[in-house]
Design a protein around this motif. Structure first.
Motif, PDB file in Angstrom:
ATOM      1  N   ASP A 190       0.821  -1.206   0.000  1.00  0.00           N
ATOM      2  CA  ASP A 190       0.000   0.000   0.000  1.00  0.00           C
ATOM      3  C   ASP A 190       0.859   1.263   0.000  1.00  0.00           C
ATOM      4  OD1 ASP A 190       0.945  -0.361   2.542  1.00  0.00           O
ATOM      5  OD2 ASP A 190      -0.855   0.384   3.522  1.00  0.00           O
ATOM      6  N   THR A 191       0.189   2.366  -0.186  1.00  0.00           N
ATOM      7  CA  THR A 191       0.872   3.646  -0.336  1.00  0.00           C
ATOM      8  C   THR A 191       1.624   4.054   0.922  1.00  0.00           C
ATOM      9  OG1 THR A 191      -0.867   4.330  -1.854  1.00  0.00           O
ATOM     10  CG2 THR A 191       0.528   6.056  -0.974  1.00  0.00           C
TER      11      THR A 191
ATOM     12  N   ARG B 154       4.839   2.134   1.272  1.00  0.00           N
ATOM     13  CA  ARG B 154       5.756   2.553   0.207  1.00  0.00           C
ATOM     14  C   ARG B 154       6.368   3.912   0.513  1.00  0.00           C
ATOM     15  NH1 ARG B 154       2.146   0.670  -4.930  1.00  0.00           N
ATOM     16  NH2 ARG B 154       2.585  -1.543  -4.708  1.00  0.00           N
ATOM     17  N   LEU B 155       5.581   4.791   1.114  1.00  0.00           N
ATOM     18  CA  LEU B 155       6.110   6.095   1.494  1.00  0.00           C
ATOM     19  C   LEU B 155       7.215   5.962   2.529  1.00  0.00           C
ATOM     20  CD1 LEU B 155       2.930   8.321   1.713  1.00  0.00           C
ATOM     21  CD2 LEU B 155       4.780   8.461   0.061  1.00  0.00           C
TER      22      LEU B 155
ATOM     23  N   SER C 222       6.509  13.326   1.003  1.00  0.00           N
ATOM     24  CA  SER C 222       5.782  12.155   1.510  1.00  0.00           C
ATOM     25  C   SER C 222       4.424  12.538   2.075  1.00  0.00           C
ATOM     26  CB  SER C 222       6.607  11.461   2.591  1.00  0.00           C
ATOM     27  OG  SER C 222       7.763  10.916   2.041  1.00  0.00           O
TER      28      SER C 222
ATOM     29  N   ILE D  20       2.030  13.317  -0.853  1.00  0.00           N
ATOM     30  CA  ILE D  20       1.605  12.074  -1.511  1.00  0.00           C
ATOM     31  C   ILE D  20       0.644  11.300  -0.619  1.00  0.00           C
ATOM     32  CG2 ILE D  20       2.400   9.840  -2.360  1.00  0.00           C
ATOM     33  CD1 ILE D  20       4.959  11.291  -3.281  1.00  0.00           C
TER      34      ILE D  20
ATOM     35  N   ALA E 123      -3.176  10.374  -1.541  1.00  0.00           N
ATOM     36  CA  ALA E 123      -3.637   8.987  -1.538  1.00  0.00           C
ATOM     37  C   ALA E 123      -4.830   8.812  -0.601  1.00  0.00           C
ATOM     38  CB  ALA E 123      -2.506   8.056  -1.126  1.00  0.00           C
TER      39      ALA E 123
ATOM     40  N   GLY F  69      -6.693   5.912  -2.190  1.00  0.00           N
ATOM     41  CA  GLY F  69      -5.567   5.046  -2.519  1.00  0.00           C
ATOM     42  C   GLY F  69      -4.896   4.489  -1.278  1.00  0.00           C
ATOM     43  N   LEU F  70      -5.456   4.788  -0.117  1.00  0.00           N
ATOM     44  CA  LEU F  70      -4.890   4.365   1.155  1.00  0.00           C
ATOM     45  C   LEU F  70      -5.919   3.511   1.886  1.00  0.00           C
ATOM     46  CD1 LEU F  70      -2.369   4.922   2.951  1.00  0.00           C
ATOM     47  CD2 LEU F  70      -3.699   6.719   4.008  1.00  0.00           C
TER      48      LEU F  70
END
Length: 130
Positions: free
Chosen positions: A32-33, A36-37, A82, A85, A89, A94-95
């Protein structure tokens, strides 16, 4: 003395490259975002800082201010990017909000009147659309 400095530099370079590699793998492998962050911001920043310290050990002292500027730029831009983003998200779904332990942004957005979901928006009447 130079051998010890070269060994120290080699260790810093290899450790920094290892962190950069782990950050790149995290970007590819994490689901997931949010995770990844963390891989992008934490591992990449630490890896770059270690490489910059290794370079500073080998370079003449007159090049140190340039390396410090690069490190400062990285430390200032990575967290800001970060967060941008992450918020994007979050707002674009997207999260995975179910994986969050605390969701402070939802409370803040609700206080500000900014809905998170399509069904949270107040119904529009026909008069307001004209």
């Amino acid at each position: 003395m130079t051998t010890a400095r070269e060994v120290f530099t080699a260790v810093l370079f290899l450790t920094g490259a290892g962190f950069c590699l782990l950050g790149a793998l995290g970007l590819l492998r994490f689901p997931d975002t949010a995770s990844r962050l963390h891989a992008a911001a934490k591992a990449q920043t630490l890896g770059l800082l270690l490489i910059l310290v290794g370079a500073a050990v080998q370079m003449p002292p007159r090049h140190t201010p340039v390396l410090l500027l690069v490190a400062l730029f990285q430390l200032l831009t990575a967290p800001i990017t970060s967060q941008i983003i992450g918020r994007t998200a979050y707002r674009t779904h997207g999260l995975d909000r179910e994986a969050l332990l605390r969701d402070e942004l939802a409370d803040r957005l609700a206080r500000e009147g900014t809905p998170l979901h399509e069904h949270d928006r107040p119904d529009r009447d026909e008069d307001s659309e004209r």
